[in-house]
Design an enzyme around this catalytic site. Structure first.
Site, mmCIF file in Angstrom:
data_model
loop_
_atom_site.group_PDB
_atom_site.id
_atom_site.type_symbol
_atom_site.label_atom_id
_atom_site.label_comp_id
_atom_site.label_asym_id
_atom_site.label_seq_id
_atom_site.Cartn_x
_atom_site.Cartn_y
_atom_site.Cartn_z
ATOM 1 C CG ASP A 68 76.187 27.424 63.659
ATOM 2 O OD1 ASP A 68 76.357 28.686 62.556
ATOM 3 O OD2 ASP A 68 76.969 26.344 63.385
ATOM 4 C CD GLU A 103 73.373 30.171 59.981
ATOM 5 O OE1 GLU A 103 73.320 30.298 58.703
ATOM 6 O OE2 GLU A 103 73.698 29.146 60.293
#
Length: 641
Positions: free
Chosen positions: A315, A369
């Site tokens: 993330d 991401e």
């Protein structure tokens, strides 16, 4: 359990190269005793606060283990199941901290760690063996992203005299309870993988797991770590891969967590301007500190090695590699000595993480991401890249969604939003996401974003999913969007399963299932995702009709894809094709089976032997409204004029 046998562990940990540090630090049961080791380099003294001493720390004093901040306690007075915290003295005060390496924690709002021994035995050897033989770039990857706590919930019979947490906990399925319905559903839908939003321990439900306190602890909201292993094992036995979101970008400031662990910045960066994630209210790790490197890489490897996770989605990569991720004002910007803005330590941490992961198993999925324009995110570390094997294509996602929110009359002027992603397609190995981030915080659901009336919204949703499936790149869809949720993800309630009682929703669910099977069955849609020869534009500039066409190819075979982004029907429409012969439509999102209008191109379509655009022949078809159509070369022979 002898401290003298830990010299190599100590050395590797302090070098930043102990990649299974969870076997060294934390609480470990062995030979009738429990060994605790923690790292608190600036602590004056450390005690174990536990049930046995009413959390005073009395009678459980740690000794120093070397001279670099490690502390050790070995005691026969505790056992698996006992709760504990570290009482860490600094200056004239102390802090009670959960174990950063704890394998199990109390369910929030309680915050103690729990001594835990796992006795689960996996039976997924066949899956792991199959995985080792895969070429991840050529295999189909269709991911169902979900939040375990809101995918499906138990009804709560009574809420009287119960706290919000108690009501929420009563509604949760355990890891074990959810295994059967989830495995059955994912198999029915034809997905190849599931991706769980973070399952590491976190104090606040509505952080969705992205603000972590227990990097080695499966959240106790849904049960014990063995139950999560059971869920993963069952998914693997049904040939479903498992990916988990992992968050090395930042951690929460809760008092029992990592913040000021020994009274000083220990896990967080000592420079407050670098440490503070102001928009998120969290802290950035000190990536350059060797012990933090051992911690983060070991945490990632823990889920891969001990829980048989098939991959990690990392993330917020942009926030890890850019010193000025949040600093928009010039007076707040941070620079390196050479004037650059790269977070060099964060970049090196990611390179180390990916190197270690792929040395362990080169078939893992390590997905970034990343919202930055940093080049070579999916290039190998040895070639100067960050070392991921996939990157989320957020540009594709935003362009498509922006375009499809526009009124049909404006689409002619924004046609490039449909084509621009192919201009950079082969710079990285992309995954095309329609994730949870796009259906929260007022952004509306996927269906809700689409222009037009209800029928047009559902038709365009099918069209969007057809583009996602057929354009080069792997794919991900967030839960609920497969059957057309009207609401955004509500993050406190289960999905609106009752919608499946309505034909337009159940038809969309059937469409997504059939689309996944089309994708898996035909290698043209996945075998050459990252090779330019796997894709060719056939019709790219027709902004007047908002029609696109391209071919997906796998060696000698190919499929012709046609997209209509207008609600009009076009009969006898010319589509250039790469080879002469007879074509037949094999898939159409406008089929009545999917609640479409039923404009299909049945029968055989003979090529016309005439140059058209860049090809030497074309076919004439009925182009369905707001639809995705696929044509196959049925018979190679000279077309009829």
């Amino acid at each position: 359990m002898n401290a003298e046998n830990l010299e190599m562990d100590k050395y590797l940990f302090h070098q930043g190269t102990h990649y299974t540090a969870y076997n060294f630090l934390g609480a470990h049961v062995c030979d009738g005793s429990v060994r605790f080791i923690t790292w608190a380099p600036n602590a004056k003294h450390v005690q174990l606060a536990c049930d046995k001493n009413d959390y005073t720390g009395e009678g459980f004093d740690f000794e120093r283990l070397g001279d670099q901040g490690l502390w050790i306690l070995i005691t026969p007075r505790l056992q698996a199941g006992d709760k504990y915290k570290y009482k860490i003295y600094y200056s004239d005060t102390y802090h009670l901290k959960a174990d950063p390496y704890g394998f199990y924690q109390e369910r929030r709002p309680a915050t103690a760690s729990i001594i835990h021994n796992s006795d689960f035995e996996f039976t997924d050897a066949a899956w792991l063996e199959k995985r080792k033989k895969l070429n991840v770039y050529e295999t189909p990857i269709s991911i169902y992203e979900l939040h375990l706590g809101t995918w499906m919930k138990h009804p709560v019979e009574s809420t009287e005299n119960k706290t919000v947490d108690e009501i929420t906990d009563e509604s949760y399925y355990t890891y074990k309870e959810i295994a059967d319905p989830l495995v059955s559903y994912v198999k029915e839908m034809g997905y190849t993988h599931v991706e769980f939003l973070p399952l590491t321990e976190h104090p606040f439900d509505l952080s969705w797991g992205y603000q972590v306190t227990g990097y080695f602890s499966a959240t106790s909201r849904y049960g014990r770590p063995e139950e999560l292993k059971y869920l993963i094992n069952e998914l693997h036995k049904s040939d479903i891969g498992v990916i988990m979101d992992f968050v090395p970008a930042h951690f929460c400031k809760d008092a029992h967590g990592l913040r000021l662990f020994d009274g000083t910045p220990t896990y967080e960066h000592p420079n407050e301007e670098i440490a503070e994630k102001r928009e998120w209210g969290t802290l950035t790790f000190d990536y350059g500190r060797p012990e933090v490197q051992s911690f983060l890489v070991s945490a990632a490897m823990y889920w891969i090695r001990e829980f048989h996770i098939d991959g990690l989605r990392i993330d917020a990569v942009h926030s890890m590699i850019d010193l000025n991720f949040e600093n928009k004002e010039e007076n707040r910007k941070i620079f390196n000595e050479d004037g650059t803005e790269d977070n060099i330590a964060g970049i090196e941490l990611l390179k180390k993480l990916n190197t270690v992961a792929f040395e362990y198993d080169e078939t893992l999925l390590m997905m970034a991401e990343d919202s930055s324009d940093e080049p070579m995110v999916t290039s190998p570390v040895y070639a100067g890249g960050l070392g991921f094997n996939f990157k989320w294509d957020l540009g594709w996602m935003h362009d498509r969604l922006d375009f499809m929110e526009e009124d049909f009359s404006a689409r002619e002027y924004n046609h490039n939003k449909l084509t621009f992603s192919m201009a950079y397609k082969y710079n990285e190995n992309y995954l095309l996401p329609l994730s949870h981030d796009e259906v929260v915080h007022g952004k509306k659901s996927i269906v809700g974003k689409m222009a037009g009336d209800q029928w047009q919204q559902f038709a365009q949703t099918r069209l969007l999913y057809g583009n996602q499936m057929s354009e080069p790149g792997k794919q991900l869809l967030f839960m609920g969007q497969e059957f057309g949720m009207y609401h955004e993800w509500k993050d406190k309630e289960q999905l609106d399963w009752h919608l499946l009682d309505y034909p337009i929703h159940s038809a969309l669910k059937k469409y997504v299932s059939d689309l996944n099977r089309l994708y898996v069955k035909h290698p043209e849609f996945h075998r050459a995702d990252f090779q330019p020869e796997g894709f060719r534009w056939l019709l790219v500039d027709d902004s007047t009709h908002s029609i696109l066409s391209y071919v997906r190819r796998d060696e000698g075979s190919f499929k012709v894809c046609v997209f209509n982004y207008r609600p009009e029907v076009y009969h006898d429409f010319k589509i250039p094709v790469p080879e002469p012969g007879v074509y037949r439509e094999i898939f159409n999102s406008d089929s009545e089976d999917y609640s479409g209008s039923g404009v299909v191109s049945n029968g055989r379509h003979f090529t016309k032997d005439e140059n058209y655009i860049r090809e030497s022949q074309y076919i004439q078809i009925s182009v369905a409204p707001l639809a995705f159509q696929v044509f196959d070369l049925e018979d190679k022979k000279i077309g009829r004029n």
